[in-house]
Motif scaffolding. Structure first.
Motif, PDB file in Angstrom:
ATOM      1  N   PRO A 235     -89.992 -26.506  21.228  1.00 35.32           N
ATOM      2  CA  PRO A 235     -89.727 -27.834  21.794  1.00 35.32           C
ATOM      3  C   PRO A 235     -88.269 -28.043  22.173  1.00 35.32           C
ATOM      4  O   PRO A 235     -87.981 -28.749  23.151  1.00 35.32           O
ATOM      5  CB  PRO A 235     -90.165 -28.787  20.671  1.00 35.32           C
ATOM      6  N   LEU A 236     -87.350 -27.420  21.419  1.00 34.28           N
ATOM      7  CA  LEU A 236     -85.939 -27.579  21.774  1.00 34.28           C
ATOM      8  C   LEU A 236     -85.642 -26.959  23.140  1.00 34.28           C
ATOM      9  O   LEU A 236     -84.911 -27.536  23.960  1.00 34.28           O
ATOM     10  CB  LEU A 236     -85.060 -26.928  20.698  1.00 34.28           C
ATOM     11  N   ASN A 237     -86.172 -25.773  23.395  1.00 32.95           N
ATOM     12  CA  ASN A 237     -85.974 -25.135  24.701  1.00 32.95           C
ATOM     13  C   ASN A 237     -86.567 -25.986  25.818  1.00 32.95           C
ATOM     14  O   ASN A 237     -85.987 -26.109  26.908  1.00 32.95           O
ATOM     15  CB  ASN A 237     -86.608 -23.742  24.706  1.00 32.95           C
ATOM     16  N   ALA A 238     -87.739 -26.587  25.541  1.00 33.18           N
ATOM     17  CA  ALA A 238     -88.349 -27.444  26.548  1.00 33.18           C
ATOM     18  C   ALA A 238     -87.496 -28.675  26.805  1.00 33.18           C
ATOM     19  O   ALA A 238     -87.284 -29.081  27.962  1.00 33.18           O
ATOM     20  CB  ALA A 238     -89.741 -27.862  26.084  1.00 33.18           C
ATOM     21  N   ILE A 239     -86.987 -29.281  25.764  1.00 35.67           N
ATOM     22  CA  ILE A 239     -86.153 -30.477  25.916  1.00 35.67           C
ATOM     23  C   ILE A 239     -84.899 -30.154  26.712  1.00 35.67           C
ATOM     24  O   ILE A 239     -84.526 -30.867  27.659  1.00 35.67           O
ATOM     25  CB  ILE A 239     -85.791 -31.047  24.529  1.00 35.67           C
ATOM     26  N   ILE A 240     -84.226 -29.059  26.342  1.00 38.76           N
ATOM     27  CA  ILE A 240     -82.987 -28.694  27.038  1.00 38.76           C
ATOM     28  C   ILE A 240     -83.257 -28.319  28.492  1.00 38.76           C
ATOM     29  O   ILE A 240     -82.553 -28.733  29.417  1.00 38.76           O
ATOM     30  CB  ILE A 240     -82.301 -27.527  26.296  1.00 38.76           C
ATOM     31  N   GLY A 241     -84.313 -27.520  28.714  1.00 39.87           N
ATOM     32  CA  GLY A 241     -84.625 -27.078  30.074  1.00 39.87           C
ATOM     33  C   GLY A 241     -84.960 -28.224  31.012  1.00 39.87           C
ATOM     34  O   GLY A 241     -84.407 -28.327  32.125  1.00 39.87           O
ATOM     35  N   PHE A 242     -85.844 -29.109  30.583  1.00 40.48           N
ATOM     36  CA  PHE A 242     -86.228 -30.228  31.453  1.00 40.48           C
ATOM     37  C   PHE A 242     -85.100 -31.244  31.580  1.00 40.48           C
ATOM     38  O   PHE A 242     -84.958 -31.905  32.617  1.00 40.48           O
ATOM     39  CB  PHE A 242     -87.497 -30.900  30.913  1.00 40.48           C
ATOM     40  N   VAL A 246     -83.504 -32.729  35.017  1.00 37.10           N
ATOM     41  CA  VAL A 246     -83.288 -34.146  35.317  1.00 37.10           C
ATOM     42  C   VAL A 246     -81.831 -34.392  35.673  1.00 37.10           C
ATOM     43  O   VAL A 246     -81.509 -35.187  36.570  1.00 37.10           O
ATOM     44  CB  VAL A 246     -83.710 -35.013  34.106  1.00 37.10           C
ATOM     45  N   GLU A 247     -80.924 -33.672  34.984  1.00 37.63           N
ATOM     46  CA  GLU A 247     -79.502 -33.845  35.262  1.00 37.63           C
ATOM     47  C   GLU A 247     -79.132 -33.303  36.640  1.00 37.63           C
ATOM     48  O   GLU A 247     -78.118 -33.690  37.213  1.00 37.63           O
ATOM     49  CB  GLU A 247     -78.688 -33.142  34.169  1.00 37.63           C
ATOM     50  N   ALA A 250     -80.190 -27.512  38.212  1.00 36.60           N
ATOM     51  CA  ALA A 250     -80.947 -26.520  38.978  1.00 36.60           C
ATOM     52  C   ALA A 250     -81.175 -27.012  40.405  1.00 36.60           C
ATOM     53  O   ALA A 250     -80.906 -26.292  41.378  1.00 36.60           O
ATOM     54  CB  ALA A 250     -82.269 -26.232  38.286  1.00 36.60           C
ATOM     55  N   PHE A 251     -81.672 -28.207  40.551  1.00 37.40           N
ATOM     56  CA  PHE A 251     -81.881 -28.825  41.858  1.00 37.40           C
ATOM     57  C   PHE A 251     -82.032 -30.322  41.625  1.00 37.40           C
ATOM     58  O   PHE A 251     -82.237 -30.774  40.495  1.00 37.40           O
ATOM     59  CB  PHE A 251     -83.128 -28.239  42.546  1.00 37.40           C
ATOM     60  N   ALA A 252     -81.883 -31.069  42.673  1.00 39.08           N
ATOM     61  CA  ALA A 252     -81.998 -32.527  42.559  1.00 39.08           C
ATOM     62  C   ALA A 252     -83.470 -32.911  42.539  1.00 39.08           C
ATOM     63  O   ALA A 252     -84.152 -32.798  43.570  1.00 39.08           O
ATOM     64  CB  ALA A 252     -81.288 -33.205  43.721  1.00 39.08           C
ATOM     65  N   PRO A 253     -84.008 -33.350  41.393  1.00 41.38           N
ATOM     66  CA  PRO A 253     -85.434 -33.675  41.327  1.00 41.38           C
ATOM     67  C   PRO A 253     -85.716 -35.021  42.001  1.00 41.38           C
ATOM     68  O   PRO A 253     -84.855 -35.902  42.075  1.00 41.38           O
ATOM     69  CB  PRO A 253     -85.697 -33.747  39.829  1.00 41.38           C
ATOM     70  N   THR A 254     -86.926 -35.146  42.467  1.00 41.65           N
ATOM     71  CA  THR A 254     -87.367 -36.423  43.020  1.00 41.65           C
ATOM     72  C   THR A 254     -87.664 -37.389  41.872  1.00 41.65           C
ATOM     73  O   THR A 254     -87.658 -36.999  40.705  1.00 41.65           O
ATOM     74  CB  THR A 254     -88.631 -36.229  43.864  1.00 41.65           C
ATOM     75  N   TYR A 261     -90.686 -34.796  34.192  1.00 44.83           N
ATOM     76  CA  TYR A 261     -89.838 -34.087  33.243  1.00 44.83           C
ATOM     77  C   TYR A 261     -89.534 -34.966  32.025  1.00 44.83           C
ATOM     78  O   TYR A 261     -89.488 -34.486  30.888  1.00 44.83           O
ATOM     79  CB  TYR A 261     -88.540 -33.643  33.909  1.00 44.83           C
ATOM     80  N   GLY A 262     -89.315 -36.263  32.270  1.00 40.75           N
ATOM     81  CA  GLY A 262     -89.061 -37.176  31.153  1.00 40.75           C
ATOM     82  C   GLY A 262     -90.254 -37.248  30.216  1.00 40.75           C
ATOM     83  O   GLY A 262     -90.091 -37.316  28.993  1.00 40.75           O
ATOM     84  N   SER A 263     -91.464 -37.233  30.805  1.00 40.92           N
ATOM     85  CA  SER A 263     -92.668 -37.243  29.973  1.00 40.92           C
ATOM     86  C   SER A 263     -92.774 -35.978  29.132  1.00 40.92           C
ATOM     87  O   SER A 263     -93.142 -36.027  27.956  1.00 40.92           O
ATOM     88  CB  SER A 263     -93.899 -37.396  30.865  1.00 40.92           C
ATOM     89  N   LEU A 264     -92.413 -34.830  29.723  1.00 44.50           N
ATOM     90  CA  LEU A 264     -92.468 -33.572  28.976  1.00 44.50           C
ATOM     91  C   LEU A 264     -91.410 -33.541  27.877  1.00 44.50           C
ATOM     92  O   LEU A 264     -91.651 -33.018  26.777  1.00 44.50           O
ATOM     93  CB  LEU A 264     -92.278 -32.397  29.937  1.00 44.50           C
ATOM     94  N   ILE A 265     -90.220 -34.095  28.194  1.00 48.33           N
ATOM     95  CA  ILE A 265     -89.171 -34.168  27.170  1.00 48.33           C
ATOM     96  C   ILE A 265     -89.630 -35.038  26.008  1.00 48.33           C
ATOM     97  O   ILE A 265     -89.448 -34.698  24.839  1.00 48.33           O
ATOM     98  CB  ILE A 265     -87.867 -34.720  27.783  1.00 48.33           C
TER      99      ILE A 265
END
Length: 466
Positions: A235-242, A246-247, A250-254, A261-265
């Motif tokens: 879960p930590l890797n998922a939180i950091i990755g997503f 969002v930040e 990697a790319f500007a998310p819509t 991503y917020g839901s997955l975090i």
């Protein structure tokens, strides 16, 4: 000149050896966290030591023969019977398959009373001999149970118990007129030797089990580290990755992607919080600081509530949940009961294949008891793993592969909570046929106004060695 006092060498050696073994049993039980069975066996040796102490002034010969035919024999018989009861209690503590222990002890007491009655009419020596035969029966039970033990120490101790029964039986059948002959003395010395062998054998099995427990604790520590390494990293890797997505690193998310991503975090954070809560619950239970307030409540409604809570989890796993409940009350703490049922149902979902069904049943289970059963048709649990599923951090199968996930704490917490509520959890399982977990709790009171019955406090006491 000192008076010419003769002592029985058998009695002196028997008294000394029994008292030494009793002292060692007390020391290991009191200061080395020995199990309850050791206290019972120590008590048996203490009583035996007192019996031998009483006959020290009676050297083999006419004096001993006369004593065994006098009312003094009733006192010796009482000590032998008390020792037999302690041996049975110790055997039960070692192996709980001895379910008839209360009846057996009661039978010994009744048999002793019968022997005393016979002794009044026939002779006091009959009561003493009968007590010795009862002692043979209890020693035989202990020997058989030890022979079924899992280590060589158990089996060797069981063999010495059986040899001890032979010596005791011979002594019980020998006529008192032989009390002064060398044959009688030899059998008595052999009996003392096997008493020492059984006593030290019990202590050695206790120490060997303690060593194995320490080894298991070390393995549990390694297992815990392996579990936590995986369960907390994921879960930590998922939180950091997503969060990085969002930040915008990697790319500007819509906006839609950011919400996803917020839901997955949030989901990963809740999962990690659940792991931490489970660890804290286990620590609180082991420390004995978790106080419960049992009250009368509807067991069927609580079971249906927990099924609804886990409906989403079951749907994701492709498992169908069924309920079959009766309107029955149960005396339990609502939070604890909810945690127990969630652990049992979640465990059934986790180990059920897609398309399988999990059934939750609530019914009566005899006078004053309520049964809540969780049945699945999963892979089942092997016989070797069945006795360990309530151990912390243990999971059936290869724990280090983490195929099913989880810390292996759910069932351990559930079992301890059930015990604190005055109940228990039993499991029946066969490989390939699924498992059935049965939660048994005291029945609650039904009040006309729907209020809960009077409650009382119950504090969870951490497990101690038996």
């Amino acid at each position: 000149m000192l008076p010419d006092i003769q002592f029985s060498p058998v009695a002196v050696s028997g008294c000394a050896i029994n008292l030494i073994i009793a002292a060692i049993c007390y020391y290991v039980r009191r200061f080395r966290d020995g199990r309850q069975g050791l206290a019972f066996f120590g008590g048996a040796h203490l009583i035996n030591g007192i019996v031998y102490l009483l006959i020290i002034p009676l050297p083999p010969g006419p004096q001993l023969s006369a004593a065994l035919a006098s009312p003094f024999a009733y006192l010796l018989a009482l000590g032998v019977v008390a020792s037999s009861a302690c041996v049975l209690a110790g055997a039960w503590a070692i192996d709980h398959r001895l379910r008839f222990q209360r009846r057996f002890v009661l039978a010994i007491g009744i048999a002793y009373l019968i022997l005393v009655g016979l002794g009044l009419g026939v002779g006091a020596d009959i009561a003493f001999r009968g007590a010795m035969i009862l002692n043979v029966c209890s020693a035989l039970v202990a020997g058989v149970l030890f022979l079924q033990g899992r280590t060589a120490f158990y089996k060797l101790t069981g063999a010495t118990w059986l040899l001890r029964t032979v010596m005791t039986l011979v002594l019980a059948l020998l006529p008192p007129t032989l009390a002064g002959q060398q044959y009688f003395i030899t059998i008595g010395i052999l009996n003392v030797i096997f008493i020492a062998a059984t006593g030290f054998g019990i202590i050695l099995t206790e120490l060997d089990d303690a060593r194995q427990a320490a080894s298991d604790a070390s393995a549990a520590k390694s297992q815990f580290i392996a579990n936590m390494s995986h369960e907390l990293r994921t879960p930590l890797n998922a939180i950091i990755g997503f969060a990085e997505m969002v930040e915008g690193r990697a790319f500007a998310p819509t906006l839609q992607q950011s919400q996803q991503y917020g839901s997955l975090i949030l989901q990963a954070g809740r999962h990690q919080l659940g792991l931490v809560d489970m660890l804290l619950d286990m620590a609180s239970i082991e420390a004995g600081r978790d106080s419960l307030v049992p009250q009368s409540m509807a067991a069927d409604k609580m079971a249906e509530e927990c099924v609804r809570m886990l409906a989403g989890e079951a749907d994701r796993a492709g498992v169908v949940l069924h309920t079959a409940t009766e309107p029955i009350t149960v005396m339990a703490d609502p939070r604890a009961l909810r945690q127990i049922l969630i652990a049992l149902i979640n465990n059934a979902i986790k180990f059920s294949p897609a398309g399988a069904a999990v059934r939750v049943e609530v019914s009566m289970a005899g006078p004053g008891r309520t049964a809540i059963r969780v049945c699945d048709r999963g892979d089942g649990i092997s016989l070797t793993e069945l006795g360990r599923i309530f151990e912390p951090f243990f999971q059936a199968g290869d724990t280090y592969t983490r195929a099913k996930g989880g810390l292996g704490l759910g069932l351990a917490i559930a079992q301890r909570l059930a015990t604190a509520l005055g109940g228990s959890i039993a499991v029946e399982s066969q490989p390939g046929m699924g498992s059935t977990f049965t939660l048994l709790l005291p029945r609650g009171e039904t009040l006309p106004d729907g209020q809960t019955a009077g409650s009382h406090m119950a504090t969870i006491v951490p497990d101690r060695a038996n």
